[in-house]
Design a protein around this motif. Structure first.
Motif, mmCIF file in Angstrom:
data_model
loop_
_atom_site.group_PDB
_atom_site.id
_atom_site.type_symbol
_atom_site.label_atom_id
_atom_site.label_comp_id
_atom_site.label_asym_id
_atom_site.label_seq_id
_atom_site.Cartn_x
_atom_site.Cartn_y
_atom_site.Cartn_z
ATOM 1 N N GLN A 256 37.639 30.684 39.273
ATOM 2 C CA GLN A 256 38.543 30.298 40.350
ATOM 3 C C GLN A 256 37.909 29.244 41.254
ATOM 4 O O GLN A 256 38.577 28.304 41.701
ATOM 5 C CB GLN A 256 38.929 31.529 41.157
ATOM 6 C CG GLN A 256 39.686 32.578 40.366
ATOM 7 C CD GLN A 256 39.948 33.834 41.163
ATOM 8 O OE1 GLN A 256 39.578 33.941 42.330
ATOM 9 N NE2 GLN A 256 40.587 34.815 40.525
ATOM 10 N N ALA A 257 36.598 29.387 41.488
ATOM 11 C CA ALA A 257 35.910 28.395 42.310
ATOM 12 C C ALA A 257 35.877 27.038 41.618
ATOM 13 O O ALA A 257 36.061 25.992 42.256
ATOM 14 C CB ALA A 257 34.496 28.867 42.618
ATOM 15 N N ALA A 258 35.657 27.047 40.302
ATOM 16 C CA ALA A 258 35.639 25.787 39.562
ATOM 17 C C ALA A 258 37.012 25.118 39.584
ATOM 18 O O ALA A 258 37.120 23.893 39.725
ATOM 19 C CB ALA A 258 35.187 26.037 38.122
ATOM 20 N N ARG A 259 38.072 25.922 39.462
ATOM 21 C CA ARG A 259 39.419 25.344 39.513
ATOM 22 C C ARG A 259 39.733 24.796 40.899
ATOM 23 O O ARG A 259 40.395 23.756 41.027
ATOM 24 C CB ARG A 259 40.442 26.416 39.133
ATOM 25 C CG ARG A 259 40.338 26.884 37.678
ATOM 26 C CD ARG A 259 41.300 28.026 37.407
ATOM 27 N NE ARG A 259 41.119 28.560 36.070
ATOM 28 C CZ ARG A 259 41.765 29.632 35.606
ATOM 29 N NH1 ARG A 259 42.634 30.264 36.388
ATOM 30 N NH2 ARG A 259 41.535 30.054 34.380
ATOM 31 N N PRO B 127 41.449 24.409 33.697
ATOM 32 C CA PRO B 127 41.142 25.768 33.248
ATOM 33 C C PRO B 127 40.293 25.812 31.992
ATOM 34 O O PRO B 127 39.327 26.585 31.910
ATOM 35 C CB PRO B 127 42.532 26.376 33.020
ATOM 36 C CG PRO B 127 43.426 25.611 33.932
ATOM 37 C CD PRO B 127 42.885 24.215 33.957
ATOM 38 N N TRP B 128 40.625 24.996 30.979
ATOM 39 C CA TRP B 128 39.860 25.034 29.745
ATOM 40 C C TRP B 128 38.442 24.512 29.945
ATOM 41 O O TRP B 128 37.490 25.008 29.317
ATOM 42 C CB TRP B 128 40.567 24.207 28.661
ATOM 43 C CG TRP B 128 40.689 22.739 28.963
ATOM 44 C CD1 TRP B 128 41.702 22.098 29.596
ATOM 45 C CD2 TRP B 128 39.720 21.724 28.640
ATOM 46 N NE1 TRP B 128 41.463 20.754 29.693
ATOM 47 C CE2 TRP B 128 40.256 20.491 29.114
ATOM 48 C CE3 TRP B 128 38.487 21.729 27.996
ATOM 49 C CZ2 TRP B 128 39.573 19.287 28.964
ATOM 50 C CZ3 TRP B 128 37.807 20.521 27.857
ATOM 51 C CH2 TRP B 128 38.342 19.324 28.337
ATOM 52 N N LYS B 129 38.270 23.535 30.832
ATOM 53 C CA LYS B 129 36.933 23.004 31.090
ATOM 54 C C LYS B 129 36.085 24.010 31.854
ATOM 55 O O LYS B 129 34.887 24.190 31.574
ATOM 56 C CB LYS B 129 37.037 21.699 31.878
ATOM 57 C CG LYS B 129 35.734 20.934 31.958
ATOM 58 C CD LYS B 129 35.943 19.572 32.586
ATOM 59 C CE LYS B 129 34.624 18.774 32.586
ATOM 60 N NZ LYS B 129 34.804 17.424 33.178
ATOM 61 N N ALA B 130 36.691 24.697 32.811
ATOM 62 C CA ALA B 130 35.960 25.741 33.534
ATOM 63 C C ALA B 130 35.571 26.880 32.601
ATOM 64 O O ALA B 130 34.467 27.438 32.717
ATOM 65 C CB ALA B 130 36.821 26.263 34.686
ATOM 66 N N PHE B 131 36.451 27.202 31.668
ATOM 67 C CA PHE B 131 36.157 28.273 30.721
ATOM 68 C C PHE B 131 34.990 27.890 29.809
ATOM 69 O O PHE B 131 34.083 28.694 29.576
ATOM 70 C CB PHE B 131 37.403 28.589 29.888
ATOM 71 C CG PHE B 131 37.213 29.709 28.905
ATOM 72 C CD1 PHE B 131 37.338 31.030 29.309
ATOM 73 C CD2 PHE B 131 36.917 29.439 27.577
ATOM 74 C CE1 PHE B 131 37.161 32.063 28.404
ATOM 75 C CE2 PHE B 131 36.744 30.463 26.664
ATOM 76 C CZ PHE B 131 36.864 31.780 27.086
ATOM 77 N N LEU B 132 35.000 26.664 29.302
ATOM 78 C CA LEU B 132 33.963 26.237 28.367
ATOM 79 C C LEU B 132 32.613 26.027 29.040
ATOM 80 O O LEU B 132 31.570 26.314 28.445
ATOM 81 C CB LEU B 132 34.396 24.948 27.653
ATOM 82 C CG LEU B 132 35.584 25.072 26.692
ATOM 83 C CD1 LEU B 132 35.927 23.710 26.104
ATOM 84 C CD2 LEU B 132 35.291 26.066 25.580
ATOM 85 N N ASP C 88 31.599 37.482 36.626
ATOM 86 C CA ASP C 88 32.450 37.376 37.808
ATOM 87 C C ASP C 88 33.488 36.269 37.580
ATOM 88 O O ASP C 88 33.144 35.087 37.494
ATOM 89 C CB ASP C 88 31.594 37.057 39.038
ATOM 90 C CG ASP C 88 32.377 37.190 40.342
ATOM 91 O OD1 ASP C 88 33.604 37.438 40.273
ATOM 92 O OD2 ASP C 88 31.768 37.053 41.406
ATOM 93 N N THR C 89 34.751 36.653 37.477
ATOM 94 C CA THR C 89 35.803 35.667 37.224
ATOM 95 C C THR C 89 36.079 34.774 38.423
ATOM 96 O O THR C 89 36.779 33.770 38.294
ATOM 97 C CB THR C 89 37.104 36.388 36.818
ATOM 98 O OG1 THR C 89 37.467 37.337 37.839
ATOM 99 C CG2 THR C 89 36.919 37.126 35.499
#
Length: 301
Positions: free
Chosen positions: A197-200, A206-211, A192-193
């Motif tokens: 969005q919630a982390a941002r 963005p890179w930290k939420a992705f990792l 679920d992407t």
């Protein structure tokens, strides 16, 4: 306070029976077991029986004992080739992961038409013979091939790729890349992407939420693809034989030489059994570590 009556239970059972389609028969546990019998029989005939013959010949040809295994481990060439086989498999797995992860991620964020095109690019290699693809790499990697011609054209010195270990890794990576892409994509498409969005929205970059969120959730696909590619790499024969040289020979080539050229079925079987056991040992060691790491990653996410 309401109490249930036997009539209520009968009505509930009748409702369940009515909800079940009439054309679907009920399968008891014994019936389910009998349905799997044909598949089990095929596995026994096509896998267990030939494997049993190989194991038996490794202990009985030319004489009953462990002479073939003693010969294998006493030979420095055999030990070197066995080590090289696992090293090449590890490099191929790493190369496939580096190429497959961004490709699978791109498949999840593009539009429908572009996704179908990317999936088609993954499936097309399955429709071509492995020999044809390997011969194409022979043309590309040879000293006067396309890659070295491009390097000369831009003013760089040519690189020796054919008959080398890097050439073998390149060819095997191209052949096995779909087996890494598909498991990773099957897991990524279920993530679920909105979590990103919630982390941002909470202040994460963005890179930290992705990792910290996306990558841990995609690890099951990474593990599955890595295991598939690694195991398939151990048994490759055509690609190393055409792209490699004497210093990049793998264990599969030694098995072929012992069985077909020297007719030493016992020694060839011993090589195959050693490779099989070594693979199982590594998987038994790696599986708990991967499971533990994945559990801790999900807790952190």
């Amino acid at each position: 306070m309401m109490t249930s009556t036997p009539d209520d239970g009968q009505r509930a059972g009748t409702a369940v029976d009515a909800a079940q389609p009439p054309f679907l028969p009920r399968l008891r546990p014994r019936g389910a077991v009998w349905l799997t019998a044909p598949a089990v029989l095929v596995l026994l005939v096509a896998l267990a029986y030939p494997l049993g013959i190989v194991v038996w010949r490794s202990f009985s040809d030319p004489a009953i004992g462990i002479d073939n295994y003693v010969w294998f481990f006493q030979s420095p060439v055999n030990r070197t080739v066995l080590q090289r086989t696992f090293v090449v498999a590890a490099w191929v797995t790493l190369a496939c992961l580096i190429c497959a992860y961004p490709y699978a991620y791109a498949m999840t964020i593009v539009g429908r038409n572009m996704r179908l095109a990317l999936i088609l690019c993954v499936l097309v290699p399955f429709w071509l013979s492995g020999v044809v693809r390997t011969l194409a790499w022979v043309i590309l990697l040879q000293d006067s091939g396309v890659i070295n011609s491009i390097l000369r054209g831009i003013g760089l010195s040519p690189v020796k790729l054919i008959r080398t270990l890097p050439g073998v890794v390149i060819g095997m990576t191209q052949v096995l890349l779909p087996f890494m892409i598909l498991p990773i994509y099957s897991v990524m498409k279920g993530i679920d992407t909105r979590l990103l969005q919630a982390a941002r929205s909470l202040g994460a970059r963005p890179w930290k939420a992705f990792l910290q969120i996306y990558v841990p959730l995609s690890l099951p696909g990474v593990y599955a693809g890595a295991i598939i590619v690694f195991i398939l790499s151990l048994g490759f024969y055509i690609t190393p034989a055409l792209l490699g040289g004497p210093r990049s020979i793998l264990l599969s080539s030694l098995v072929q030489n012992q069985v077909l050229s020297l007719l030493n079925w016992g020694r060839g079987g011993a090589m195959g059994v050693v490779l099989l056991v070594a693979t199982f040992v590594l998987l038994a060691i790696a599986a708990p570590l991967m499971r533990q790491k994945h559990t801790s990653s999900r807790r952190e996410a």
